[in-house]
Design a protein around this motif. Structure first.
Motif, PDB file in Angstrom:
ATOM      1  N   UNK A 372       0.846  -1.190   0.170  1.00 58.17           N
ATOM      2  CA  UNK A 372      -0.206  -0.154  -0.299  1.00 58.17           C
ATOM      3  C   UNK A 372       1.147   1.568   0.216  1.00 58.17           C
ATOM      4  N   UNK A 373       0.158   2.345  -0.603  1.00 59.41           N
ATOM      5  CA  UNK A 373       1.343   3.470  -0.729  1.00 59.41           C
ATOM      6  C   UNK A 373       1.000   4.731   0.701  1.00 59.41           C
ATOM      7  N   UNK A 457      -1.485  14.309   8.195  1.00 57.59           N
ATOM      8  CA  UNK A 457      -1.147  13.613   8.833  1.00 57.59           C
ATOM      9  C   UNK A 457      -0.375  12.240   7.198  1.00 57.59           C
ATOM     10  N   UNK A 458       0.126  11.731   7.766  1.00 52.43           N
ATOM     11  CA  UNK A 458       0.794  10.685   6.875  1.00 52.43           C
ATOM     12  C   UNK A 458       0.520   9.410   7.383  1.00 52.43           C
ATOM     13  N   UNK A 459       0.049   8.592   6.382  1.00 52.48           N
ATOM     14  CA  UNK A 459      -0.351   7.485   6.574  1.00 52.48           C
ATOM     15  C   UNK A 459      -0.515   6.301   5.039  1.00 52.48           C
ATOM     16  N   UNK A 460      -1.570   5.113   5.580  1.00 53.29           N
ATOM     17  CA  UNK A 460      -1.564   4.336   4.686  1.00 53.29           C
ATOM     18  C   UNK A 460      -2.526   4.988   3.786  1.00 53.29           C
ATOM     19  N   UNK A 461      -2.272   4.252   2.635  1.00 55.36           N
ATOM     20  CA  UNK A 461      -3.404   4.707   1.373  1.00 55.36           C
ATOM     21  C   UNK A 461      -4.937   3.569   2.474  1.00 55.36           C
ATOM     22  N   UNK A 462      -4.554   2.115   2.995  1.00 57.05           N
ATOM     23  CA  UNK A 462      -5.761   1.696   3.203  1.00 57.05           C
ATOM     24  C   UNK A 462      -5.936   1.800   4.544  1.00 57.05           C
ATOM     25  N   UNK A 463      -5.575   2.742   5.088  1.00 57.98           N
ATOM     26  CA  UNK A 463      -6.012   3.306   6.762  1.00 57.98           C
ATOM     27  C   UNK A 463      -7.409   4.350   5.919  1.00 57.98           C
ATOM     28  N   UNK A 482       6.735   3.926  -0.690  1.00 63.76           N
ATOM     29  CA  UNK A 482       5.627   2.242  -0.263  1.00 63.76           C
ATOM     30  C   UNK A 482       5.746   1.181   0.725  1.00 63.76           C
ATOM     31  N   UNK A 483       4.643   0.630   1.312  1.00 66.13           N
ATOM     32  CA  UNK A 483       4.953  -0.047   2.370  1.00 66.13           C
ATOM     33  C   UNK A 483       4.574  -1.513   1.562  1.00 66.13           C
ATOM     34  N   UNK A 484       5.090  -2.508   1.703  1.00 63.41           N
ATOM     35  CA  UNK A 484       5.238  -4.454   2.051  1.00 63.41           C
ATOM     36  C   UNK A 484       4.264  -4.833   2.576  1.00 63.41           C
ATOM     37  N   UNK A 485       3.645  -5.412   2.913  1.00 64.64           N
ATOM     38  CA  UNK A 485       2.670  -6.375   4.025  1.00 64.64           C
ATOM     39  C   UNK A 485       3.674  -8.425   3.936  1.00 64.64           C
TER      40      UNK A 485
END
Length: 529
Positions: A372-373, A457-463, A482-485
């Motif tokens: 997710x970005x 705020x800086x968050x994930x798009x998934x949030x 980018x964050x990878x899960x």
């Protein structure tokens, strides 16, 4: 008169013949007694039912289609299971793996299907008949001969020698027949063997019986089959079958109306101290089964970003398996600290693969499920006119970011902004005067922005999947936002097979739909960290 009555019986009523009146009365009484006996007999008599009929009429029971060659350990396990686990009887229907597959495809009922070869389970999956598959043992093909090997058979070629008779299992009905045909075709020996065979049997058990009864000199069976008759027979190992190890696998049928109980029995079959003990004692090579517990409780650590994408899948998994999944959602920095301090989650679903590296030695190879970005979120209408991360250093802007030690998002934010320059400082340091809150999870940031406590705020798009229409998004174009899960199973978990099924469910097509609806992109790639 007596003679007249006897000769005229068919024409004379009881009123015209005293003897006829007596005989008629006796006949009536006899008929009544006979009728009563028949009716009582019908009430008492219960016709015998085959296992499928019994299973379908007994709400507590399970119906299992079982490869005939695997009967001894499965029957012993089923009997023990019925005694130990809430009196759940398991009705077994035997046959060749292929024959059973055809039967259950037509019947479309039952709970479990145990095949001597995983290939049949895969076919059942393709036909949408099986959901889960659980290995319980392993076998390999060998030549079986009577004790002492009177015909001195040492090879496949010896089976075709003059004076030697042998039996094979039908390749279309039995797993051992299918495998023998495949391997002997590869060795270019099938044509000669199939033409020389005295008879083709529907099951491996019948091949073994032919040898034990002396009807034939040899046959191709499973090594476990010979082990069960070691006082009367012996095995000959041949190079054609050297690499042909097959998993005995039980599948949970999609037709099952009792998946919890079916899965429980499958776990029982695999458990070392339960079904595994019977398989081992009867000459099978067992697999590493989960520790037996009727209702296991497992622990999952998960980064907060994954919550919305996995919570429904976890609930469905708990219900189907009859287990409890205790989930701890938190910032990955906190979760990693807990793992390093000695806590042992059965699996760990990280916010980003950078937070898997620190604990990797304790876990099996991780699988990257999604990504997710990172984005900037602002109030609807963007009143502060923020267009990029550089605008976060502006005056009178209240910013929220995740804590760089407690959260993967916080660490990624620092990593993203530190190489960028604003004036004489790196951008991460430059925005600090405007940072009003550091939180362990992004959910808190979203809530604070929506209540007006923050401007950005800086968050994930998934949030933001549930509130995307209530705020504006500023894309981050700098760096690699980018964050990878990844998810990984604890190496020392007591439930490796159960946890693998959980991972399978979290990486299924139905799970993918949920992930993508929550702002993730699907990845599904193994990672070597």
């Amino acid at each position: 008169m007596k003679q007249h009555c006897r000769h005229q019986w068919k024409k004379t009523t009881t009123e015209t013949c005293p003897e006829g009146k007596l005989n008629s009365g006796l006949a009536l009484v006899g008929s009544s007694l006979l009728f009563l006996v028949i009716m009582v007999g019908l009430l008492v008599y219960s016709p015998s039912k085959d296992s499928s009929e019994t299973a379908s009429q007994d709400d507590a029971s399970l119906l299992m289609y079982c490869a005939a060659g695997i009967k001894p350990p499965v029957a012993a396990s089923a009997a023990q299971f019925a005694e130990e686990v809430f009196g759940v009887p398991v009705h077994l229907q035997y046959g060749g793996s292929g024959t059973l597959l055809s039967n259950l495809q037509v019947a479309k009922q039952g709970d479990l299907y145990l095949a001597a070869d995983t290939s049949y389970i895969e076919i059942a999956r393709e036909k949408n008949l099986v959901k889960e598959a659980i290995p319980v043992a392993q076998m390999r093909p060998v030549i079986m001969v009577k004790k002492g090997n009177p015909k001195k058979i040492q090879s496949i070629d010896d089976l075709t020698k003059e004076g030697v008779s042998f039996s094979l299992a039908n390749p279309d009905a039995a797993s051992i027949g299918k495998l023998a045909k495949k391997e002997l075709q590869n060795a270019k020996k099938w044509d000669a063997i199939s033409k020389s065979a005295r008879v083709f049997k529907p099951t491996v058990s019948e091949v073994a019986n032919d040898i034990l009864l002396g009807a034939v000199d040899a046959g191709i069976v499973w090594d476990a089959t010979v082990n069960q008759h070691s006082d009367q027979a012996e095995m000959i190992e041949v190079p054609e079958f050297a690499k042909s190890v097959k998993n005995v696998t039980v599948g949970i049928l999609k037709s099952s109306q009792k998946p919890q109980q079916a899965l429980m029995f499958a776990r029982y079959l695999q458990a070392p101290g339960k079904g595994g003990k019977h398989f081992s004692g009867m000459g099978y090579q067992t697999v590493k089964g989960d520790i037996w517990d009727p209702h296991p409780q497992v622990l999952l650590f998960s980064g907060g970003v994954n919550r919305l994408a996995i919570q429904d899948t976890l609930k469905a998994f708990e219900k189907r398996e009859g287990i409890s999944v205790n989930v701890v959602y938190n910032g990955c920095g906190i979760l990693v600290g807990q793992i390093n301090s000695g806590q042992k989650p059965d699996a760990y679903f990280a916010c980003d693969k950078s937070y898997m590296v620190e604990v990797q030695p304790k876990f099996a190879l991780p699988l990257t499920v999604a990504e997710t970005d990172m984005i900037i979120i602002v109030e609807k209408g963007n009143p502060k006119k923020i267009k990029s991360v550089y605008d976060l250093v502006g005056e009178n802007i209240k910013i929220g970011i995740a804590h760089h030690e407690q959260s993967a998002l916080g660490a990624l934010t620092k990593k993203l902004l530190s190489p960028l320059v604003s004036g004489d400082k790196n951008l991460y340091d430059a925005i600090q005067p405007n940072v009003k809150t550091n939180t362990p999870t992004a959910d808190m940031l979203v809530n604070q922005l929506r209540t007006g406590s923050l401007d950005a705020a800086i968050v994930y798009r998934a949030n933001i999947s549930k509130v995307a229409d209530k705020l504006d998004v500023i894309e981050i174009k700098e760096g690699r936002p980018l964050a990878e899960q990844p998810i990984a199973i604890l190496k020392s978990t007591k439930y490796p097979n159960l946890m693998q099924r959980l991972v399978d469910q979290l990486t299924s097509d139905s799970s993918r739909v949920i992930f993508e609806s929550k702002g993730f992109r699907w990845r599904m790639t193994p990672e070597s960290l």
